[in-house]
Enzyme design. Structure first.
Site, PDB file in Angstrom:
ATOM      1  N   GLY A 240      -3.740   9.845   4.517  1.00 50.47           N
ATOM      2  CA  GLY A 240      -4.753   8.806   4.375  1.00 50.47           C
ATOM      3  C   GLY A 240      -5.887   9.094   3.424  1.00 50.47           C
ATOM      4  N   GLU A 282      -0.770  15.143   6.344  1.00 51.00           N
ATOM      5  CA  GLU A 282       0.365  14.558   5.624  1.00 51.00           C
ATOM      6  C   GLU A 282      -0.101  13.740   4.420  1.00 51.00           C
ATOM      7  OE1 GLU A 282       2.041  12.118   8.694  1.00 51.00           O
ATOM      8  OE2 GLU A 282       3.060  13.793   9.637  1.00 51.00           O
ATOM      9  N   PRO A 283      -0.618  14.384   3.406  1.00 49.62           N
ATOM     10  CA  PRO A 283      -1.130  13.621   2.271  1.00 49.62           C
ATOM     11  C   PRO A 283      -0.009  13.089   1.377  1.00 49.62           C
ATOM     12  CG  PRO A 283      -1.302  15.970   1.843  1.00 49.62           C
ATOM     13  CD  PRO A 283      -0.756  15.832   3.226  1.00 49.62           C
ATOM     14  N   GLY A 284      -0.144  11.862   0.966  1.00 52.15           N
ATOM     15  CA  GLY A 284       0.769  11.302  -0.031  1.00 52.15           C
ATOM     16  C   GLY A 284      -0.030  11.022  -1.291  1.00 52.15           C
ATOM     17  N   ARG A 285      -0.905  10.016  -1.175  1.00 52.80           N
ATOM     18  CA  ARG A 285      -1.689   9.554  -2.327  1.00 52.80           C
ATOM     19  C   ARG A 285      -2.508  10.673  -2.981  1.00 52.80           C
ATOM     20  NH1 ARG A 285      -3.128   4.213  -2.420  1.00 52.80           N
ATOM     21  NH2 ARG A 285      -2.806   4.206  -0.169  1.00 52.80           N
ATOM     22  N   ARG A 320       1.187  -2.802  -6.207  1.00 53.44           N
ATOM     23  CA  ARG A 320      -0.069  -2.687  -5.462  1.00 53.44           C
ATOM     24  C   ARG A 320      -1.105  -3.773  -5.784  1.00 53.44           C
ATOM     25  NH1 ARG A 320      -3.197   1.060  -5.402  1.00 53.44           N
ATOM     26  NH2 ARG A 320      -3.419   1.260  -3.165  1.00 53.44           N
ATOM     27  N   TYR A 324      -1.792  -5.859  -2.445  1.00 56.16           N
ATOM     28  CA  TYR A 324      -3.043  -5.552  -1.731  1.00 56.16           C
ATOM     29  C   TYR A 324      -4.290  -5.984  -2.506  1.00 56.16           C
ATOM     30  CZ  TYR A 324       0.276  -2.031   0.056  1.00 56.16           C
ATOM     31  OH  TYR A 324       1.366  -1.377   0.548  1.00 56.16           O
ATOM     32  N   CYS A 351       7.986 -14.124 -13.089  1.00 51.32           N
ATOM     33  CA  CYS A 351       7.723 -15.560 -12.985  1.00 51.32           C
ATOM     34  C   CYS A 351       7.061 -15.922 -11.668  1.00 51.32           C
ATOM     35  CB  CYS A 351       9.018 -16.334 -13.175  1.00 51.32           C
ATOM     36  SG  CYS A 351       9.519 -16.304 -14.876  1.00 51.32           S
ATOM     37  N   GLU A 352       5.880 -15.425 -11.472  1.00 49.26           N
ATOM     38  CA  GLU A 352       5.058 -15.799 -10.318  1.00 49.26           C
ATOM     39  C   GLU A 352       3.588 -15.691 -10.731  1.00 49.26           C
ATOM     40  OE1 GLU A 352       5.653 -14.765  -6.334  1.00 49.26           O
ATOM     41  OE2 GLU A 352       7.792 -14.308  -6.573  1.00 49.26           O
TER      42      GLU A 352
HETATM   43  N1  LLP Z   1       1.825   9.907   7.225  1.00 49.58           N
HETATM   44  C1  LLP Z   1       2.315   8.744   7.696  1.00 49.58           C
HETATM   45  C2  LLP Z   1       2.947   8.694   9.013  1.00 49.58           C
HETATM   46  C3  LLP Z   1       2.205   7.587   6.913  1.00 49.58           C
HETATM   47  O1  LLP Z   1       2.673   6.437   7.372  1.00 49.58           O
HETATM   48  C4  LLP Z   1       1.600   7.652   5.629  1.00 49.58           C
HETATM   49  C5  LLP Z   1       1.480   6.470   4.783  1.00 49.58           C
HETATM   50  C6  LLP Z   1       1.131   8.900   5.187  1.00 49.58           C
HETATM   51  C7  LLP Z   1       1.257  10.006   6.017  1.00 49.58           C
HETATM   52  C8  LLP Z   1       0.511   9.107   3.840  1.00 49.58           C
HETATM   53  O2  LLP Z   1      -0.616   8.365   3.597  1.00 49.58           O
HETATM   54  P1  LLP Z   1      -1.490   8.636   2.262  1.00 49.58           P
HETATM   55  O3  LLP Z   1      -1.994  10.040   2.320  1.00 49.58           O
HETATM   56  O4  LLP Z   1      -0.597   8.419   1.097  1.00 49.58           O
HETATM   57  O5  LLP Z   1      -2.558   7.615   2.331  1.00 49.58           O
HETATM   58  N2  LLP Z   1       1.765   1.276   0.073  1.00 49.58           N
HETATM   59  C9  LLP Z   1       0.374   1.521   0.402  1.00 49.58           C
HETATM   60  C10 LLP Z   1       0.204   2.764   1.234  1.00 49.58           C
HETATM   61  C11 LLP Z   1       1.009   2.749   2.519  1.00 49.58           C
HETATM   62  C12 LLP Z   1       0.946   4.051   3.252  1.00 49.58           C
HETATM   63  C13 LLP Z   1       1.898   4.092   4.387  1.00 49.58           C
HETATM   64  N3  LLP Z   1       1.866   5.296   5.141  1.00 49.58           N
HETATM   65  C14 LLP Z   1      -0.436   1.589  -0.890  1.00 49.58           C
HETATM   66  O6  LLP Z   1       0.144   1.416  -1.970  1.00 49.58           O
HETATM   67  O7  LLP Z   1      -1.639   1.754  -0.855  1.00 49.58           O
END
Ligand code: LLP
Length: 428
Positions: A240, A282-285, A320, A324, A351-352
């Site tokens: 997050g 659990e970082p993604g972004r 995105r 969003y 085409c939207e």
């Molecule tokens: N852990 C779990 C269980 C999750 O569901 C997620 C993201 C993460 C970790 C990683 O979150 P982050 O660190 O990336 O914020 N498509 C959306 C984001 C959806 C995230 C879903 N879950 C966007 O483009 O902003």
């Protein structure tokens, strides 16, 4: 502006030491370009920030943000674990060389055949519901299995309501007030619950909700420990952490943030006499978001009721902004620091009407043929792309110290048709 914009001696945007204009000429557009060094820096910065305060600390990269195998390999080399949300992500992670012990499966609304797959894979399962717990217990080989349970800590936050995953409206996890009972049920069903997990949402730059979530999850973990006798091997606070997308947003001070979060965590460990569990996030972004740009070329300048710059990417390429309303900073690649002279709508080729990267965006002079770089496109960019409007998906490049490798080839028209069968009676 709190994100990096590097230029080379020609004044062109440089990505990992490669010239954006040269890349676009050579590999065509739209094109995702990923900077390897930046991935490693992000991983190490974040890991260091937390582990300096608590050495039993692990990061599970949320691979939904970007599942490119090269990206996964880089993070495997860095020592990351994986947060996988589907059997496909588990499969991809295993293929990328992650040992099952480094993968946590956090699915929701998981069906039995998916449970069978993840159990057979040997990854740790993070259970999302009582239904899932009961169905899991009926599968062969699950007796005595170590599991984790996802709890909704009744705190949620996120950059958009779709991205809030805790609190009363969320479909994820079990309720706070049922946690002790669910852990007891897990024990009765023959499991060995060793983990607790929450993820409150995505794209959060404010430390406050994280602090509330840590307190809440730790109180829940404390109650589960005391009332159900669970010894936790790990406590996982999910992902997050946000990144700045607009020029006004500021980076989270990650060292200060980690210090506060770990401080709270340790306080609660003491309060509930929890013994040195692994702290996980659990970082993604945060890991992948700012490592990539999407290069797209302006093919049409149109003065209609508004002024449009039309480009060769769309919400099929980067969803995105449409999904969003997300802001992505856009620069002209041969003059990334030029001052704005006008306001433009930047429109894609789908085409939207909703296919817009920006409305009223202050931009410098722009001509047809110019190259735009859409910044911070690394997280949830390619992974949310589609073939809508029958457009092949773009290529992905990996750049390291100016050297470029194609890590995903551009799709062709033929790729649009794979897996389709025309019934013989309809053949021409
Ligand atoms: N852990 C779990 C269980 C999750 O569901 C997620 C993201 C993460 C970790 C990683 O979150 P982050 O660190 O990336 O914020 N498509 C959306 C984001 C959806 C995230 C879903 N879950 C966007 O483009 O902003």
């Amino acid at each position: 502006m709190d994100f990096d914009l590097k230029t080379n001696e020609k004044g062109n945007l440089s990505i990992g030491g490669a010239d954006a204009l040269e890349l676009a000429d050579k590999y065509k557009t739209p094109l995702y370009v990923i900077d390897e060094t930046r991935i490693r820096e992000n991983y190490r910065r974040l890991h260091e920030a937390f582990s300096q305060h608590y050495d039993n600390f692990k990061m599970y990269y949320a691979c939904k943000a970007n599942t490119n195998l090269a990206v996964m390999r880089i993070l495997e080399e860095e020592g990351s674990g994986i947060d996988a949300v589907s059997p496909g992500e588990v499969y991809t992670s295993l293929l990328a060389g992650f040992d099952p012990s480094r993968i946590l499966f956090t699915g929701n609304n998981v069906k039995n055949e998916e449970l069978e797959y993840v159990v057979a894979s040997g990854v740790t399962v993070n259970v999302d519901s009582i239904s899932q717990l009961k169905r899991l217990s009926k599968l062969p080989g699950t007796n005595g299995m170590k599991i984790s349970i996802r709890v909704n800590p009744n705190v949620g936050a996120g950059h958009h309501e779709h991205c809030i995953t805790g609190g009363p409206l969320s479909k994820f996890g079990i309720m706070e007030e049922e946690a002790v009972e669910v852990y007891k049920l897990a024990q009765e069903l023959g499991f060995k619950p060793v983990g607790i997990h929450s993820h409150i949402g995505s794209g959060i730059l404010d430390p406050e909700p994280f602090k509330l979530a840590v307190e809440s999850l730790m109180d829940i973990a404390g109650a589960v420990h005391q009332d159900a006798g669970v010894e936790f091997d790990f406590i996982d606070f999910g992902g997050g952490i946000g990144i700045p997308y607009t020029p006004e947003e500021k980076k989270l001070d990650i060292n200060l943030f980690a210090e506060k979060i770990v401080g709270l965590f340790k306080e609660k460990l003491g309060e509930y006499k929890l013994r040195n569990p692994t702290m996980c996030i659990e970082p993604g972004r945060y890991i992948i978001g700012d490592t990539s740009v999407l290069l797209t070329r302006v093919n049409t300048i149109k003065q209609s009721y508004r002024k449009f710059a039309g480009v060769d990417a769309g919400f099929n390429t980067l969803l995105r902004p449409t999904m969003y309303g997300s802001y992505h900073h856009v620069v002209v690649a041969d003059k990334p620091n030029a001052e704005p002279t006008q306001k433009l709508d930047i429109a894609g080729d789908v085409c939207e009407s909703g296919d817009l990267f920006a409305r009223d965006r202050p931009m410098p002079d722009v001509e047809e043929g110019d190259l735009f770089a859409i910044l911070n496109a690394g997280a949830y960019g390619f992974t949310m792309s589609s073939q809508y409007n029958s457009r092949p998906k773009p290529a992905e490049l990996l750049v390291k110290n100016g050297k470029t490798e194609v890590v995903r080839e551009r799709e062709t028209f033929a790729d649009l048709l794979t897996k389709q069968n025309v019934p013989v009676r309809l053949l021409k």
